[in-house]
Design a protein around this motif. Structure first.
Motif: not given
Length: 232
Positions: A129-156
């Motif tokens: 919440n404290d970091a959010w209040a500070q980020l809000r003073t800079y009108a910050t927004r965030q998003w993600l672009t996805i490059d790859d999605v896979f089932v990892p070998e460790a899970w298999e």
């Protein structure tokens, strides 16, 4: 609405409210069959740029009437994993919403057996919440672009070596890699920053119902790996 479902969501909302002030992230949490070890979360950047400020920021007025759409849990496993990833990283401090509002959308899609632990996972990805209040003073927004999605070998490998009933039916893990973007206003100048991220989403999905089309089974989230420490 199913009374049990309503009770579950009320319980999750109370849990979100209780953890809204931020969690003590210096915990090691063992998550059994998923073989994860969660350490301290990566610190949230207080501003969208590393450049020092020369102008006092001005807190923007929140956008009225902002609402978050619930996650579609009938997309099929991989598409649902992508939706979880995007919900986890997409937020806007100018909407009047708080981190707990973004966490709630994800908590509502949690599997009951891991709901409490999953809320802790989500909070480790979001600003305090404290970091959010500070980020809000800079009108910050965030998003993600996805490059790859896979089932990892460790899970298999884990699935192959698991004892009967050790892993829930329909459970699957997807490792996601992409780029986290942030932008905001520094004084009067637009600024932006980005960095690569990777993590693993653990899901459980029921099979599609006959006659309702592929991908119509219900998916729920089990856990998240530590940021930048995914299964490979």
């Amino acid at each position: 609405m199913d009374p049990a479902t309503s009770d579950d969501r009320r319980r999750r909302r109370l849990l979100i409210a209780a953890t809204a002030g931020g969690l003590a992230l210096l915990l090691l949490v063992g998550v059994g069959i998923y073989g994860l070890v969660r350490g301290p979360a990566a610190p949230s950047d207080p501003t969208p740029s590393e450049r020092p400020s020369t102008t006092a920021p001005v807190t923007p007025a929140p956008t009225p009437g902002a609402e978050l759409e619930p996650l579609d849990q009938h997309l099929g496993p991989e598409a649902f994993a992508r939706a979880v990833a995007e919900a986890l990283f997409t937020w806007d401090t100018t909407t009047g919403l708080a981190p707990s509002d973004y966490a709630q959308v994800l908590a509502d899609a949690a599997h009951g057996s891991e709901a409490d632990a999953f809320v802790g996972d989500v909070r480790a990805y979001l600003p305090t919440n404290d970091a959010w209040a500070q980020l809000r003073t800079y009108a910050t927004r965030q998003w993600l672009t996805i490059d790859d999605v896979f089932v990892p070998e460790a899970w298999e490998t884990a699935v192959e070596q698991a004892a009967p009933s050790q892993i829930p039916d329909g459970a699957v893990a997807y490792t996601i890699s992409g780029t986290r973007h942030r932008e905001g206003i520094w004084g009067t100048d637009p600024v932006e920053a980005s960095r690569p991220v990777s993590f693993t989403v653990f899901l459980v999905c029921t099979p599609p119902n006959p006659g309702r089309g592929t991908g119509s089974g219900l998916c729920e989230v089990l856990r998240l790996s530590q940021l930048d420490n995914p299964l490979r």
